[in-house]
Design a protein around this motif. Structure first.
Motif, PDB file in Angstrom:
ATOM      1  N   ALA A 156      26.612  83.802 137.028  1.00 28.62           N
ATOM      2  CA  ALA A 156      26.991  83.995 138.430  1.00 28.62           C
ATOM      3  C   ALA A 156      26.566  82.829 139.310  1.00 28.62           C
ATOM      4  CB  ALA A 156      26.394  85.295 138.959  1.00 28.62           C
ATOM      5  N   SER A 157      25.403  82.281 139.041  1.00 30.95           N
ATOM      6  CA  SER A 157      24.877  81.202 139.887  1.00 30.95           C
ATOM      7  C   SER A 157      25.197  79.817 139.339  1.00 30.95           C
ATOM      8  CB  SER A 157      23.361  81.351 140.033  1.00 30.95           C
ATOM      9  OG  SER A 157      22.735  81.212 138.771  1.00 30.95           O
ATOM     10  N   GLU A 158      25.808  79.776 138.155  1.00 29.49           N
ATOM     11  CA  GLU A 158      26.149  78.521 137.485  1.00 29.49           C
ATOM     12  C   GLU A 158      24.910  77.651 137.253  1.00 29.49           C
ATOM     13  OE1 GLU A 158      29.305  76.846 139.825  1.00 29.49           O
ATOM     14  OE2 GLU A 158      30.760  78.280 139.040  1.00 29.49           O
ATOM     15  N   MET A 159      23.800  78.313 136.923  1.00 24.45           N
ATOM     16  CA  MET A 159      22.560  77.619 136.551  1.00 24.45           C
ATOM     17  C   MET A 159      22.367  77.765 135.054  1.00 24.45           C
ATOM     18  SD  MET A 159      19.508  78.694 139.137  1.00 24.45           S
ATOM     19  CE  MET A 159      19.986  79.605 140.578  1.00 24.45           C
ATOM     20  N   PRO A 160      21.698  76.818 134.427  1.00 24.81           N
ATOM     21  CA  PRO A 160      21.377  76.986 133.008  1.00 24.81           C
ATOM     22  C   PRO A 160      20.475  78.209 132.819  1.00 24.81           C
ATOM     23  CG  PRO A 160      21.014  74.720 133.705  1.00 24.81           C
ATOM     24  CD  PRO A 160      21.281  75.518 134.943  1.00 24.81           C
ATOM     25  N   LEU A 161      20.625  78.881 131.695  1.00 26.73           N
ATOM     26  CA  LEU A 161      19.852  80.080 131.409  1.00 26.73           C
ATOM     27  C   LEU A 161      18.347  79.813 131.479  1.00 26.73           C
ATOM     28  CD1 LEU A 161      19.771  83.053 130.545  1.00 26.73           C
ATOM     29  CD2 LEU A 161      19.993  82.290 128.173  1.00 26.73           C
ATOM     30  N   GLY A 162      17.902  78.696 130.925  1.00 30.20           N
ATOM     31  CA  GLY A 162      16.485  78.350 130.955  1.00 30.20           C
ATOM     32  C   GLY A 162      15.956  78.179 132.375  1.00 30.20           C
ATOM     33  N   THR A 163      16.777  77.631 133.242  1.00 31.75           N
ATOM     34  CA  THR A 163      16.385  77.456 134.646  1.00 31.75           C
ATOM     35  C   THR A 163      16.221  78.804 135.319  1.00 31.75           C
ATOM     36  OG1 THR A 163      17.573  75.356 134.716  1.00 31.75           O
ATOM     37  CG2 THR A 163      17.047  76.377 136.836  1.00 31.75           C
ATOM     38  N   VAL A 164      17.143  79.721 135.065  1.00 30.05           N
ATOM     39  CA  VAL A 164      17.051  81.071 135.628  1.00 30.05           C
ATOM     40  C   VAL A 164      15.757  81.734 135.165  1.00 30.05           C
ATOM     41  CG1 VAL A 164      18.061  83.392 135.574  1.00 30.05           C
ATOM     42  CG2 VAL A 164      19.531  81.398 135.897  1.00 30.05           C
ATOM     43  N   LYS A 165      15.470  81.657 133.873  1.00 31.70           N
ATOM     44  CA  LYS A 165      14.251  82.265 133.332  1.00 31.70           C
ATOM     45  C   LYS A 165      13.006  81.644 133.964  1.00 31.70           C
ATOM     46  CE  LYS A 165      16.134  83.688 128.870  1.00 31.70           C
ATOM     47  NZ  LYS A 165      16.040  83.549 127.419  1.00 31.70           N
ATOM     48  N   SER A 166      13.029  80.319 134.142  1.00 31.48           N
ATOM     49  CA  SER A 166      11.885  79.627 134.757  1.00 31.48           C
ATOM     50  C   SER A 166      11.688  80.077 136.196  1.00 31.48           C
ATOM     51  CB  SER A 166      12.080  78.112 134.723  1.00 31.48           C
ATOM     52  OG  SER A 166      12.068  77.642 133.404  1.00 31.48           O
ATOM     53  N   HIS A 167      12.772  80.178 136.959  1.00 35.97           N
ATOM     54  CA  HIS A 167      12.659  80.615 138.355  1.00 35.97           C
ATOM     55  C   HIS A 167      12.063  82.024 138.438  1.00 35.97           C
ATOM     56  CE1 HIS A 167      14.471  77.128 140.026  1.00 35.97           C
ATOM     57  NE2 HIS A 167      15.726  77.417 139.707  1.00 35.97           N
ATOM     58  N   ILE A 168      12.528  82.910 137.585  1.00 35.60           N
ATOM     59  CA  ILE A 168      12.036  84.281 137.616  1.00 35.60           C
ATOM     60  C   ILE A 168      10.569  84.329 137.186  1.00 35.60           C
ATOM     61  CG2 ILE A 168      12.254  86.571 136.549  1.00 35.60           C
ATOM     62  CD1 ILE A 168      15.315  86.116 136.580  1.00 35.60           C
ATOM     63  N   THR A 169      10.219  83.623 136.125  1.00 34.77           N
ATOM     64  CA  THR A 169       8.837  83.609 135.638  1.00 34.77           C
ATOM     65  C   THR A 169       7.900  83.041 136.692  1.00 34.77           C
ATOM     66  OG1 THR A 169       9.595  83.370 133.350  1.00 34.77           O
ATOM     67  CG2 THR A 169       7.308  82.758 133.814  1.00 34.77           C
ATOM     68  N   ARG A 170       8.263  81.913 137.278  1.00 29.57           N
ATOM     69  CA  ARG A 170       7.418  81.303 138.312  1.00 29.57           C
ATOM     70  C   ARG A 170       7.338  82.186 139.550  1.00 29.57           C
ATOM     71  NH1 ARG A 170      10.130  75.725 136.999  1.00 29.57           N
ATOM     72  NH2 ARG A 170       8.744  75.039 135.331  1.00 29.57           N
ATOM     73  N   GLY A 171       8.451  82.809 139.895  1.00 29.13           N
ATOM     74  CA  GLY A 171       8.462  83.727 141.037  1.00 29.13           C
ATOM     75  C   GLY A 171       7.544  84.914 140.817  1.00 29.13           C
ATOM     76  N   LEU A 172       7.608  85.493 139.615  1.00 28.90           N
ATOM     77  CA  LEU A 172       6.736  86.632 139.297  1.00 28.90           C
ATOM     78  C   LEU A 172       5.262  86.228 139.324  1.00 28.90           C
ATOM     79  CD1 LEU A 172       8.751  88.385 136.449  1.00 28.90           C
ATOM     80  CD2 LEU A 172       8.281  89.284 138.739  1.00 28.90           C
ATOM     81  N   LYS A 173       4.963  85.048 138.801  1.00 23.71           N
ATOM     82  CA  LYS A 173       3.580  84.565 138.823  1.00 23.71           C
ATOM     83  C   LYS A 173       3.092  84.395 140.258  1.00 23.71           C
ATOM     84  CE  LYS A 173       3.435  82.245 134.356  1.00 23.71           C
ATOM     85  NZ  LYS A 173       3.385  80.962 133.642  1.00 23.71           N
ATOM     86  N   ALA A 174       3.947  83.831 141.102  1.00 27.46           N
ATOM     87  CA  ALA A 174       3.568  83.630 142.502  1.00 27.46           C
ATOM     88  C   ALA A 174       3.348  84.971 143.202  1.00 27.46           C
ATOM     89  CB  ALA A 174       4.630  82.820 143.232  1.00 27.46           C
ATOM     90  N   VAL A 175       4.208  85.943 142.922  1.00 28.49           N
ATOM     91  CA  VAL A 175       4.061  87.276 143.523  1.00 28.49           C
ATOM     92  C   VAL A 175       2.766  87.923 143.045  1.00 28.49           C
ATOM     93  CG1 VAL A 175       5.008  89.615 143.563  1.00 28.49           C
ATOM     94  CG2 VAL A 175       6.521  87.652 143.918  1.00 28.49           C
TER      95      VAL A 175
END
Length: 192
Positions: A156-175
């Protein structure tokens, strides 16, 4: 520049447009606007959206007028085919585009609204979510609130799968860090 046609043979509008005849452009709009409009209304929800789509279709027709071959299809069929393809592409692009919401616009289902208002933890979580980088916030909202898989978010966002996973992982860590401090071993719902 006008191309000469054989006696008794008239050139199609698209052939004239491809040859650079400016008057043919308005004739094309006058001749095919009802056809293109009817196709656009089948693919769109609102009048303004249909108007935008019709404009895109005519631009596409003008760009591709040189591709028209009267031996393969009538001009009307060619116009309808271009319109249909352009509208399908538009529909798919719109469907792929992720819904981006800011934390301020985060809209919970109505029946849960009172529960959320009373929950200081939820308010804190929303505040922390709003402090994330935009791409982290977007991917987390799509994952958590909209229930999309990592693969669906990537498409949907036209991002690489690894980038999506990294954003979510880093976001969860920050939260987690904001909610539970610098204690990496503490997990939500686990009491030590």
């Amino acid at each position: 520049m006008l191309l000469e046609s054989f006696p008794g043979e008239s050139m199609s509008l698209l052939t004239r447009i491809a040859a650079g005849e400016t008057a043919a452009v308005q004739e094309c709009v006058d001749t095919y606007s009802a056809l293109v409009w009817s196709i656009a209304r089948r693919f769109t929800r609102s009048t303004p959206e249909a108007e935008d789509a019709v404009q895109e279709v005519f631009i596409e027709l003008w760009k591709n007028s040189s591709r028209y071959d009267p031996q393969r299809a009538s001009e009307k069929v060619f116009v309808a085919m271009i319109a249909r393809r352009r509208l399908i592409d538009r529909f798919r692009m719109k469907k792929r585009r992720p819904v981006t919401e800011s934390a301020d616009d985060f809209d919970f289902p109505q029946e849960d609204h009172r529960v959320i208002e009373r929950s200081a933890e939820a308010a804190l979580a929303l505040r922390v979510l709003s402090q994330l980088r935009p791409e982290q916030r977007q991917t987390m909202i799509l994952s958590i609130y909209h229930g999309m898989t990592h693969q669906e978010i990537a498409e949907a966002s036209e991002m690489p799968l690894g980038t999506v996973k990294s954003h979510i992982t880093r976001g969860l860590k920050a939260v987690r860090q904001q909610l539970f401090g610098a204690q990496p071993s503490v997990r939500p719902g686990v009491v030590s």
